[in-house]
Design a protein around this motif. Sequence first.
Motif, PDB file in Angstrom:
ATOM      1  N   ASP A   7       2.460  42.300  29.032  1.00 55.71           N
ATOM      2  CA  ASP A   7       3.375  41.267  29.531  1.00 55.71           C
ATOM      3  C   ASP A   7       4.844  41.248  28.881  1.00 55.71           C
ATOM      4  N   TRP A   8       5.930  40.742  29.302  1.00 57.19           N
ATOM      5  CA  TRP A   8       7.100  40.885  28.713  1.00 57.19           C
ATOM      6  C   TRP A   8       7.229  40.292  27.271  1.00 57.19           C
ATOM      7  N   GLU A   9       6.664  39.098  27.039  1.00 54.87           N
ATOM      8  CA  GLU A   9       6.623  38.613  25.697  1.00 54.87           C
ATOM      9  C   GLU A   9       6.144  39.756  24.695  1.00 54.87           C
ATOM     10  N   THR A  10       5.137  40.353  25.021  1.00 50.90           N
ATOM     11  CA  THR A  10       4.472  41.430  24.225  1.00 50.90           C
ATOM     12  C   THR A  10       5.597  42.497  24.040  1.00 50.90           C
ATOM     13  N   TYR A  11       5.970  42.984  25.182  1.00 46.04           N
ATOM     14  CA  TYR A  11       6.901  43.920  25.029  1.00 46.04           C
ATOM     15  C   TYR A  11       8.014  43.852  24.201  1.00 46.04           C
ATOM     16  N   TYR A  12       8.836  42.905  24.287  1.00 49.50           N
ATOM     17  CA  TYR A  12      10.065  42.476  23.693  1.00 49.50           C
ATOM     18  C   TYR A  12       9.707  42.341  22.077  1.00 49.50           C
ATOM     19  N   ARG A  13       8.654  41.749  21.784  1.00 53.42           N
ATOM     20  CA  ARG A  13       8.336  41.360  20.403  1.00 53.42           C
ATOM     21  C   ARG A  13       7.778  42.804  19.591  1.00 53.42           C
ATOM     22  N   LEU A  14       7.174  43.486  20.386  1.00 52.59           N
ATOM     23  CA  LEU A  14       6.828  44.952  19.748  1.00 52.59           C
ATOM     24  C   LEU A  14       8.315  45.722  19.762  1.00 52.59           C
ATOM     25  N   ALA A  15       9.057  45.544  20.810  1.00 53.96           N
ATOM     26  CA  ALA A  15      10.441  46.443  20.667  1.00 53.96           C
ATOM     27  C   ALA A  15      11.311  46.140  19.623  1.00 53.96           C
ATOM     28  N   CYS A  16      11.084  44.797  19.279  1.00 53.95           N
ATOM     29  CA  CYS A  16      12.093  44.426  18.253  1.00 53.95           C
ATOM     30  C   CYS A  16      11.572  43.957  16.967  1.00 53.95           C
TER      31      CYS A  16
END
Length: 274
Positions: free
Chosen positions: A233-242
Amino acid sequence: MTVHPSLQTYADAWTQSIESIAELVKPLTEGEWNRRTPCPGWSVRDIVSHVIGMECEQLGDPRPIHSLPRDLYHVQNDLQRYMEMQVDVRRHHTAPEMTSELEYVLIRRMRQLRNESRAPETMVRAPLGTEQTLELALHMRAFDVWVHEQDLRTTLGQPGGLNSPGALIARDILLDALPKVVAKDAGSPPHSAVVFDVNGPVEFLRTVRVDAEGRGSVDGSPSLGPAATLAMDWETYYRLACGRVRPQAVEDRIKIEGDQALAAAILDNFAVTP
């Protein structure tokens, strides 16, 4: 806002996120300002101090003269030391001092943007004594305040803004970093492809292709035989990438198909923000 049309998207996204930050912190008690956030080493106060400091620099204010303590474990390089100066100098400020300074800086910055007549390619101040274009500066401020808005929302249990204009800017910036993550950092083999399938408030399907020389590129067309597919999901994606969360902490939210070792290497190198 009367900025150049190419700056308008960034100005609007920045405005929405920074006003959200101001609303989130306005009612906080003194103790809540000390709460730890997902941003490594920073409390709620530290994040707001950083936002204030970076906007002051865009206004042309002089940087504080201040010596950093030696025991800040999260400060590892020159850029982090540069960023920490504006944070550490406010570490003992009270809640009223923080909210009033944030409000004052917001008024000044919005007035600056309202009256902004410079061309997007105008060179302006950047971290570490360098320069960047006005367009890049506002682009990165919109990204930065959105990520920190999410840090505060996570900490304070106030979800929202995951599909705001700032979220779309964050998506594009993080996607630009994907080819290096997949091709260079994770060492994907030549002539391979890795697919990212992201769902939720921000949805996208992207393929990173690695050419014969080992260079990566990203596009929106699917791959018929990818080496690996990572769905989340998008929230997991951005949290990992940041760098807000480690892959092991969210492995139940990531579905991997194909080369498990390659996918693990990609996730281990996924954080791209400094």
